[in-house]
Design a protein around this motif. Sequence first.
Motif, mmCIF file in Angstrom:
data_model
loop_
_atom_site.group_PDB
_atom_site.id
_atom_site.type_symbol
_atom_site.label_atom_id
_atom_site.label_comp_id
_atom_site.label_asym_id
_atom_site.label_seq_id
_atom_site.Cartn_x
_atom_site.Cartn_y
_atom_site.Cartn_z
ATOM 1 N N ILE A 9 1.073 -8.873 -3.919
ATOM 2 C CA ILE A 9 0.917 -7.938 -5.034
ATOM 3 C C ILE A 9 1.765 -6.716 -4.725
ATOM 4 C CG2 ILE A 9 -0.703 -6.656 -6.459
ATOM 5 C CD1 ILE A 9 -2.919 -8.491 -5.378
ATOM 6 N N GLY A 10 2.782 -6.487 -5.536
ATOM 7 C CA GLY A 10 3.687 -5.378 -5.264
ATOM 8 C C GLY A 10 4.535 -5.052 -6.463
ATOM 9 N N ASP A 11 5.522 -4.171 -6.240
ATOM 10 C CA ASP A 11 6.391 -3.784 -7.351
ATOM 11 C C ASP A 11 7.829 -3.549 -6.904
ATOM 12 O OD1 ASP A 11 6.011 -1.422 -5.930
ATOM 13 O OD2 ASP A 11 5.857 -0.169 -7.720
ATOM 14 N N VAL A 15 0.826 -1.213 0.000
ATOM 15 C CA VAL A 15 0.000 0.000 0.000
ATOM 16 C C VAL A 15 0.862 1.266 0.000
ATOM 17 C CG1 VAL A 15 -2.083 -0.976 1.003
ATOM 18 C CG2 VAL A 15 -0.268 -0.177 2.528
ATOM 19 N N THR A 16 2.095 1.150 -0.494
ATOM 20 C CA THR A 16 2.965 2.316 -0.591
ATOM 21 C C THR A 16 2.906 2.882 -1.996
ATOM 22 O OG1 THR A 16 4.919 1.049 -1.275
ATOM 23 C CG2 THR A 16 4.527 1.275 1.096
ATOM 24 N N GLY A 17 3.110 4.195 -2.119
ATOM 25 C CA GLY A 17 3.234 4.837 -3.417
ATOM 26 C C GLY A 17 2.115 4.507 -4.372
ATOM 27 N N SER A 18 2.504 4.130 -5.593
ATOM 28 C CA SER A 18 1.521 3.881 -6.656
ATOM 29 C C SER A 18 0.660 2.671 -6.378
ATOM 30 C CB SER A 18 2.251 3.683 -7.994
ATOM 31 O OG SER A 18 3.081 2.528 -7.938
ATOM 32 N N MET A 19 1.062 1.808 -5.450
ATOM 33 C CA MET A 19 0.329 0.571 -5.184
ATOM 34 C C MET A 19 -0.910 0.794 -4.321
ATOM 35 S SD MET A 19 1.981 -1.614 -6.918
ATOM 36 C CE MET A 19 1.202 -3.101 -6.322
ATOM 37 N N ARG A 20 -1.153 2.000 -3.873
ATOM 38 C CA ARG A 20 -2.310 2.264 -3.013
ATOM 39 C C ARG A 20 -3.639 1.981 -3.708
ATOM 40 N NH1 ARG A 20 -2.306 8.050 -0.568
ATOM 41 N NH2 ARG A 20 -3.938 7.161 0.730
ATOM 42 N N THR A 21 -3.629 1.927 -5.035
ATOM 43 C CA THR A 21 -4.882 1.666 -5.758
ATOM 44 C C THR A 21 -5.267 0.185 -5.750
ATOM 45 O OG1 THR A 21 -3.686 1.432 -7.854
ATOM 46 C CG2 THR A 21 -4.510 3.642 -7.294
ATOM 47 N N VAL A 22 -4.334 -0.700 -5.386
ATOM 48 C CA VAL A 22 -4.607 -2.143 -5.452
ATOM 49 C C VAL A 22 -5.809 -2.541 -4.601
ATOM 50 C CG1 VAL A 22 -3.699 -4.440 -4.948
ATOM 51 C CG2 VAL A 22 -2.261 -2.763 -6.094
ATOM 52 N N PRO A 23 -5.874 -2.164 -3.313
ATOM 53 C CA PRO A 23 -7.035 -2.588 -2.528
ATOM 54 C C PRO A 23 -8.348 -2.040 -3.056
ATOM 55 C CG PRO A 23 -5.710 -0.995 -1.303
ATOM 56 C CD PRO A 23 -4.896 -1.429 -2.488
ATOM 57 N N GLN A 24 -8.321 -0.870 -3.661
ATOM 58 C CA GLN A 24 -9.549 -0.319 -4.223
ATOM 59 C C GLN A 24 -10.057 -1.180 -5.370
ATOM 60 O OE1 GLN A 24 -7.917 3.509 -5.108
ATOM 61 N NE2 GLN A 24 -8.137 4.270 -3.023
ATOM 62 N N VAL A 25 -9.129 -1.648 -6.200
ATOM 63 C CA VAL A 25 -9.518 -2.541 -7.293
ATOM 64 C C VAL A 25 -10.044 -3.855 -6.738
ATOM 65 C CG1 VAL A 25 -8.652 -3.866 -9.266
ATOM 66 C CG2 VAL A 25 -7.933 -1.493 -8.944
ATOM 67 N N LEU A 26 -9.351 -4.413 -5.753
ATOM 68 C CA LEU A 26 -9.798 -5.667 -5.157
ATOM 69 C C LEU A 26 -11.199 -5.523 -4.570
ATOM 70 C CD1 LEU A 26 -6.540 -6.799 -3.340
ATOM 71 C CD2 LEU A 26 -7.647 -7.992 -5.224
ATOM 72 N N GLN A 27 -11.440 -4.427 -3.886
ATOM 73 C CA GLN A 27 -12.732 -4.244 -3.224
ATOM 74 C C GLN A 27 -13.867 -4.186 -4.246
ATOM 75 O OE1 GLN A 27 -15.097 -1.574 -2.931
ATOM 76 N NE2 GLN A 27 -16.257 -2.735 -1.383
ATOM 77 N N THR A 28 -13.641 -3.512 -5.347
ATOM 78 C CA THR A 28 -14.722 -3.372 -6.326
ATOM 79 C C THR A 28 -14.969 -4.669 -7.113
ATOM 80 O OG1 THR A 28 -13.197 -2.533 -8.021
ATOM 81 C CG2 THR A 28 -14.293 -0.910 -6.621
ATOM 82 N N LYS A 29 -13.990 -5.581 -7.105
ATOM 83 C CA LYS A 29 -14.117 -6.785 -7.924
ATOM 84 C C LYS A 29 -14.281 -8.062 -7.110
ATOM 85 C CE LYS A 29 -12.735 -6.738 -12.028
ATOM 86 N NZ LYS A 29 -12.009 -6.892 -13.303
ATOM 87 N N ASP A 75 -0.540 -7.020 -17.111
ATOM 88 C CA ASP A 75 -0.624 -5.803 -17.926
ATOM 89 C C ASP A 75 -1.682 -4.824 -17.443
ATOM 90 O OD1 ASP A 75 1.378 -6.695 -19.568
ATOM 91 O OD2 ASP A 75 0.052 -7.384 -21.168
ATOM 92 N N ASP A 76 -2.669 -5.313 -16.693
ATOM 93 C CA ASP A 76 -3.801 -4.481 -16.291
ATOM 94 C C ASP A 76 -4.152 -4.799 -14.847
ATOM 95 O OD1 ASP A 76 -6.135 -3.064 -15.961
ATOM 96 O OD2 ASP A 76 -7.285 -4.188 -17.453
ATOM 97 N N LEU A 77 -3.975 -3.830 -13.951
ATOM 98 C CA LEU A 77 -4.306 -4.032 -12.545
ATOM 99 C C LEU A 77 -5.762 -4.432 -12.375
ATOM 100 C CD1 LEU A 77 -3.714 -3.877 -9.521
ATOM 101 C CD2 LEU A 77 -4.072 -1.399 -9.637
ATOM 102 N N PHE A 111 -7.237 -10.924 3.689
ATOM 103 C CA PHE A 111 -6.618 -9.767 3.054
ATOM 104 C C PHE A 111 -5.658 -9.097 4.034
ATOM 105 C CE2 PHE A 111 -10.581 -9.844 0.439
ATOM 106 C CZ PHE A 111 -9.971 -10.003 -0.790
ATOM 107 N N GLY A 112 -4.563 -8.600 3.495
ATOM 108 C CA GLY A 112 -3.598 -7.886 4.323
ATOM 109 C C GLY A 112 -2.843 -6.865 3.502
ATOM 110 N N ALA A 113 -2.091 -6.021 4.191
ATOM 111 C CA ALA A 113 -1.363 -4.938 3.534
ATOM 112 C C ALA A 113 0.065 -4.871 4.052
ATOM 113 C CB ALA A 113 -2.076 -3.601 3.765
ATOM 114 N N VAL A 114 0.971 -4.467 3.155
ATOM 115 C CA VAL A 114 2.400 -4.427 3.442
ATOM 116 C C VAL A 114 2.915 -3.012 3.205
ATOM 117 C CG1 VAL A 114 4.666 -5.374 2.834
ATOM 118 C CG2 VAL A 114 2.611 -6.824 2.691
ATOM 119 N N GLY A 115 3.735 -2.542 4.138
ATOM 120 C CA GLY A 115 4.440 -1.274 3.987
ATOM 121 C C GLY A 115 5.923 -1.484 4.205
ATOM 122 N N ASP A 116 6.569 -0.494 4.798
ATOM 123 C CA ASP A 116 8.013 -0.551 5.029
ATOM 124 C C ASP A 116 8.284 -0.345 6.512
ATOM 125 O OD1 ASP A 116 10.772 -0.174 5.169
ATOM 126 O OD2 ASP A 116 10.859 0.769 3.202
ATOM 127 N N ALA A 117 8.779 -1.380 7.169
ATOM 128 C CA ALA A 117 9.007 -1.324 8.614
ATOM 129 C C ALA A 117 10.145 -0.384 8.992
ATOM 130 C CB ALA A 117 9.292 -2.726 9.157
#
Length: 334
Positions: free
Chosen positions: A183-185, A75-89, A256-258, A110-116
């Motif tokens: 799910i990350g980058d 859920v850092t940076g550009s990846m913050r949109t991932v849970p929103q996509v998961l929730q809607t689908k 190719d498509d989140l 479901f869980g979320a990862v940041g930077d400790a």
Amino acid sequence: MGSGNWSTNVYDAAARYRAASGTGAFAYSDRVTSSAPRGSWTAHPSLDPKDIGVRESRDSDEHPTSLAIAVLFDVTGSMRTVPQVLQTKLPELFGLLLRKGYTEHPQILFGAVGDATCDRVPLQLGQFESDNRMDDDLGNILLEGGGGGQMTESYELAMYAMARHTSLDCHDKRGRRGYLFLIGDELPYGKVKAREVREVLGDDLAEDIPVTRIVAALTQKFDVYYILPAGSSYVGNTEVLGTWRKLLGQNVIELDDLGAVCETIALTVGLGEEAIDLAEGLDDLADLGSTATGTVGKALAGLDRERAAVAVTDTPLVDGDDDGDGTATGTTRL
């Protein structure tokens, strides 16, 4: 956990209520980030990993053959949109898993990862759920959006928690591993740090653990997949992909498509359970009206129906650490 059954009607009713009341799907994050200074942010109590005990995926009369599926996202940076996509689908995910018969009794965490090293909330973990409480867990995730800007996040801390703090009846009773999707980058750190484990989870860990060793422990319980979606900061990065492939072998998926992440997860489970082959899974997507068949087909082309051995390398990783014994610990899908 894991009682009850998923209902699309309940999901739709909750969505209509949020729309009518002007409440977002991530109300806890909206409230915390808009009303409190960053230094006071904390995980929602339902997702706080401190003194976590065990996250359980259990059989019951309702669900006699439970299958544990964990989805952890950066859920850092550009990846913050991932849970929103998961929730809607979520309805699409369950439509494939249940209506298409990929598995009868999925239980999803479901869980979320940041930077400790720098985030206030570097790890959040829900429960394994069979019903709409998983939507509640998603809605309680804090979208911190931090990260340290150094192409690493604390995936290894999340993997430690899932290896050491989960109990799965599918594995313990039937010898079948669950599924874990990261799910990350970015890269994991090269070791699970004892100090961070004490601070975040409350475990009294005596020494650091090389990431190769924690992956070996994790893959005893789970088939582990890393999904790198389009639109993220390091999409296509050879260092990121190469490191994860050393850890997980073929189980590294470029997407190719989140927007196709739920379909990708569902078909990966269907393949792993040998309920479908890839062509059949793509036909199922088309039957449900999905436009993601091309994206998913490309993403999963490298996955065989038979689960290949998990590759664990003795090559030094991000922090230059390995487990020191020069051996690979692989497992196959049971």
